[in-house]
Design a protein around this motif. Structure first.
Motif, short mmCIF file in Angstrom:
data_model
loop_
_atom_site.label_atom_id
_atom_site.label_comp_id
_atom_site.label_asym_id
_atom_site.label_seq_id
_atom_site.Cartn_x
_atom_site.Cartn_y
_atom_site.Cartn_z
N ALA A 290 0.82 -1.22 0.00
CA ALA A 290 0.00 0.00 0.00
C ALA A 290 0.85 1.26 0.00
O ALA A 290 0.32 2.36 -0.15
N LEU A 291 2.16 1.12 0.17
CA LEU A 291 3.05 2.27 0.24
C LEU A 291 4.02 2.23 -0.93
O LEU A 291 4.35 1.17 -1.45
N GLY A 292 4.50 3.40 -1.33
CA GLY A 292 5.53 3.47 -2.37
C GLY A 292 5.03 4.05 -3.68
O GLY A 292 3.83 4.10 -3.95
N VAL A 293 5.98 4.51 -4.49
CA VAL A 293 5.68 5.01 -5.83
C VAL A 293 4.94 3.94 -6.62
O VAL A 293 5.24 2.74 -6.50
N SER A 295 1.74 3.40 -6.20
CA SER A 295 0.50 3.17 -5.46
C SER A 295 -0.14 4.53 -5.19
O SER A 295 0.50 5.57 -5.40
N PRO A 296 -1.39 4.57 -4.72
CA PRO A 296 -2.00 5.87 -4.42
C PRO A 296 -1.25 6.71 -3.40
O PRO A 296 -1.39 7.93 -3.38
N THR A 297 -0.42 6.07 -2.55
CA THR A 297 0.29 6.83 -1.52
C THR A 297 1.57 7.49 -2.04
O THR A 297 2.09 8.41 -1.42
N GLU A 298 2.11 6.98 -3.13
CA GLU A 298 3.26 7.56 -3.83
C GLU A 298 4.57 7.57 -3.03
O GLU A 298 5.54 8.20 -3.44
N GLY A 299 4.62 6.92 -1.88
CA GLY A 299 5.87 6.91 -1.12
C GLY A 299 5.70 6.23 0.22
O GLY A 299 4.65 5.66 0.53
N GLY A 300 6.74 6.31 1.04
CA GLY A 300 6.68 5.86 2.41
C GLY A 300 7.09 4.43 2.67
O GLY A 300 7.20 4.01 3.81
N GLU A 301 7.35 3.64 1.61
CA GLU A 301 7.66 2.22 1.83
C GLU A 301 9.02 2.03 2.50
O GLU A 301 9.22 1.08 3.27
N ASP A 302 9.98 2.95 2.26
CA ASP A 302 11.28 2.83 2.91
C ASP A 302 11.18 3.20 4.39
O ASP A 302 11.72 2.51 5.26
N LEU A 303 10.44 4.28 4.70
CA LEU A 303 10.21 4.66 6.11
C LEU A 303 9.58 3.50 6.87
O LEU A 303 9.99 3.17 7.99
N ASP A 304 8.59 2.88 6.25
CA ASP A 304 7.87 1.79 6.89
C ASP A 304 8.79 0.60 7.16
O ASP A 304 8.75 0.01 8.25
N LEU A 346 4.53 10.26 3.50
CA LEU A 346 4.70 10.45 4.94
C LEU A 346 3.34 10.38 5.64
O LEU A 346 3.20 9.71 6.68
N GLY A 347 2.34 11.05 5.08
CA GLY A 347 1.01 11.02 5.68
C GLY A 347 0.42 9.63 5.71
O GLY A 347 -0.24 9.24 6.68
N ALA A 348 0.65 8.86 4.66
CA ALA A 348 0.13 7.49 4.60
C ALA A 348 0.82 6.61 5.65
O ALA A 348 0.16 5.79 6.32
N TRP A 349 2.13 6.76 5.79
CA TRP A 349 2.84 5.96 6.79
C TRP A 349 2.38 6.31 8.20
O TRP A 349 2.15 5.43 9.03
N ARG A 412 -6.33 9.44 3.20
CA ARG A 412 -7.21 9.04 2.11
C ARG A 412 -6.47 8.18 1.08
O ARG A 412 -6.99 7.18 0.57
N ALA A 413 -5.20 8.54 0.81
CA ALA A 413 -4.41 7.76 -0.14
C ALA A 413 -4.15 6.36 0.40
O ALA A 413 -4.20 5.38 -0.35
N TYR A 414 -3.92 6.26 1.71
CA TYR A 414 -3.65 4.94 2.30
C TYR A 414 -4.90 4.05 2.22
O TYR A 414 -4.81 2.88 1.87
N VAL A 415 -6.05 4.63 2.51
CA VAL A 415 -7.31 3.87 2.42
C VAL A 415 -7.55 3.43 0.98
O VAL A 415 -7.93 2.28 0.72
N ALA A 416 -7.29 4.35 0.03
CA ALA A 416 -7.49 4.00 -1.39
C ALA A 416 -6.56 2.86 -1.80
O ALA A 416 -6.94 1.96 -2.56
N SER A 417 -5.34 2.88 -1.28
CA SER A 417 -4.38 1.83 -1.61
C SER A 417 -4.84 0.48 -1.07
O SER A 417 -4.74 -0.55 -1.74
N ARG A 418 -5.37 0.48 0.15
CA ARG A 418 -5.87 -0.76 0.74
C ARG A 418 -7.07 -1.28 -0.05
O ARG A 418 -7.23 -2.50 -0.26
#
Length: 439
Positions: A290-293, A295-304, A346-349, A412-418
């Motif tokens: 659900a995280l990363g370029v 996906s709807p969140t466009e990032g955050g997979e490395d932070l996670d 960042l917001g999605a994470w 909202r992006a995180y929910v859309a990704s899920r």
């Protein structure tokens, strides 16, 4: 890149190939130099330095990073006295570096890419030029629209390189496909818009070997090119090379200089340069789709991933001697897209953190204990995101505010990704949809 020395002069190479001379007066030539090459009576010529009035050099002592110096450029040369004095100042500040172990365990480098074959050629050429004894390379072709990447990788005919096709879009899916296809315990990740240093893998391997409790090692990612205002803004914004000192992080030992640890992003490294123990990431289930370029969140997979490795009880290590030069987005349109993506990621994470009772409670306790500090850090973040006066009129209007506003779009992006069915832990239990592998 290492300098080439003649009896007349030392020629310094640019960190990244220079496509053409800059047209912006604030451009900075970037390269590196070893302290052993610094001589007050020497001559230092900069290759491909037409149009540059300033230079930034990463100063090294063998494989170790000492720091950075910035100097004036005159007729494609730097003054040897100014160089000598500047290097002398940072040499006095640099801490001692632990002795390298010399270990060279087998390493697989995973490069995820999508229809950027010209950039990929530069990155792969630098990886395949590494003098590392046991190296495998996996190129993950993610949701490609053309056959260019496939055709290029096949044309290399290099037995060290394999092509893995991940048809579904998303950087996390691509990273997981690379993990599933790899067979070595140490997996190094980098991007397709970089050039890796010749000692990159030695730096990563040495840190794993020195500490068996380390589950992830990240390296330094200096700007490899500052030809445009957009690149100059990104350079001062991200701070991927702000520290040249090795560090180690563990959940039960919060560092005193990181008050919001483990939620203070930007201190562990970035997705362009890190390596993991494959078994550790499989135990965690892999990267969250659900995280990363892509996906709807466009990032955050490395932070996670960094955070989850800490949460699992492993140590994170930051190793500046593992160097990857990054080519930042050169135009304003791409910069605005990237700023939005960083904010959303960042917001999605943070949304994922808030939805998990264990991590939400840890976050509440951390912020409550550091309430005043949290406020100061938030203010400082907003200031750093704002362009400095000399760049304000040259980059997209409100680019800093765009990044900060985008954080609030993260939930909202995180929910859309899920809702798209992207899985939290697709590798858990060794399960993964088979990728198409071309040997």
């Amino acid at each position: 890149m290492t300098p080439t020395t003649s009896t007349e002069a030392t020629d310094l190479q640019p960190a990244l190939p220079v496509p053409h001379p800059p047209t912006w007066a604030g451009a900075i030539w970037i390269g590196s130099i070893d302290v052993a090459s610094v001589d007050r009576s020497g001559t230092y010529r900069l290759r491909d330095a037409d149009g540059y009035d300033r230079a930034r050099l990463l100063v090294r002592r063998g494989r170790d990073v000492v720091g950075f110096v910035e100097l004036a450029v005159r007729a494609s040369q730097i003054d040897p006295g100014e160089l000598h004095d500047a290097v002398g100042r940072i040499r006095g500040e640099s801490p001692a570096t632990p002795v390298a172990s010399g270990a060279t365990p087998p390493i697989t480098v995973v490069v995820c890419t999508r229809d950027r074959v010209e950039m990929l050629k530069v990155a792969l050429a630098s990886i395949l030029a590494l003098e590392y004894p046991d190296l495998a390379v996996i190129v993950v072709d993610n949701a490609a629209r053309t056959a260019e990447t496939r055709d290029y990788v096949q044309s290399l005919a290099d037995p060290r390189v394999r092509l893995v096709v991940e048809p579904l879009p998303g950087l996390s899916r691509a990273r997981n496909a690379g993990l599933a296809a790899a067979t070595t315990e140490i997996i190094a990740f980098t991007d397709d818009d970089v050039l890796v240093d010749g000692d990159w893998l030695h730096g990563l391997a040495n840190r794993f070997d020195r500490d068996p409790a380390v589950g992830c090692v990240s390296g330094i990612v200096p700007s490899g090119e500052i030809r445009t205002p957009a690149q100059a803004y990104f350079d001062q914004r991200v701070g991927w090379a702000s520290s040249c000192n090795p560090a180690s992080y563990q959940l039960d030992s919060p560092p005193p200089d990181v008050p919001l640890f483990p939620f203070q992003v930007g201190i562990y490294g970035t997705g362009a340069n890190f390596a993991v123990r494959r078994s550790v990431v499989f135990d965690l289930g892999g990267f969250d789709e659900a995280l990363g370029v892509g996906s709807p969140t466009e990032g955050g997979e490395d932070l996670d991933m960094f955070f989850r490795i800490l949460l699992a009880g492993w140590r994170l290590a930051y190793e500046p001697s593992a160097i990857v030069w990054h080519r930042h987005r050169a135009d304003n349109g791409a910069l605005a897209v990237q700023a939005r993506g960083y904010g959303l990621g960042l917001g999605a994470w943070l949304t994922k953190i808030a939805l998990n009772p264990r991590t939400a409670w840890l976050a509440v306790r951390t912020v409550a204990a550091q309430a005043r500090t949290a406020g100061r850090l938030g203010y400082r973040m907003s200031k750093v995101a704002s362009p400095p006066p000399d760049l304000e009129a040259l980059v997209p209007s409100g680019v800093g505010k765009l990044e900060l506003r985008s954080i609030f779009g993260g939930p909202r992006a995180y929910v859309a990704s899920r809702r798209e069915g992207r899985r939290v832990a697709p590798l858990r239990g060794g399960r993964h949809a088979p990728a198409v592998v071309d040997g």
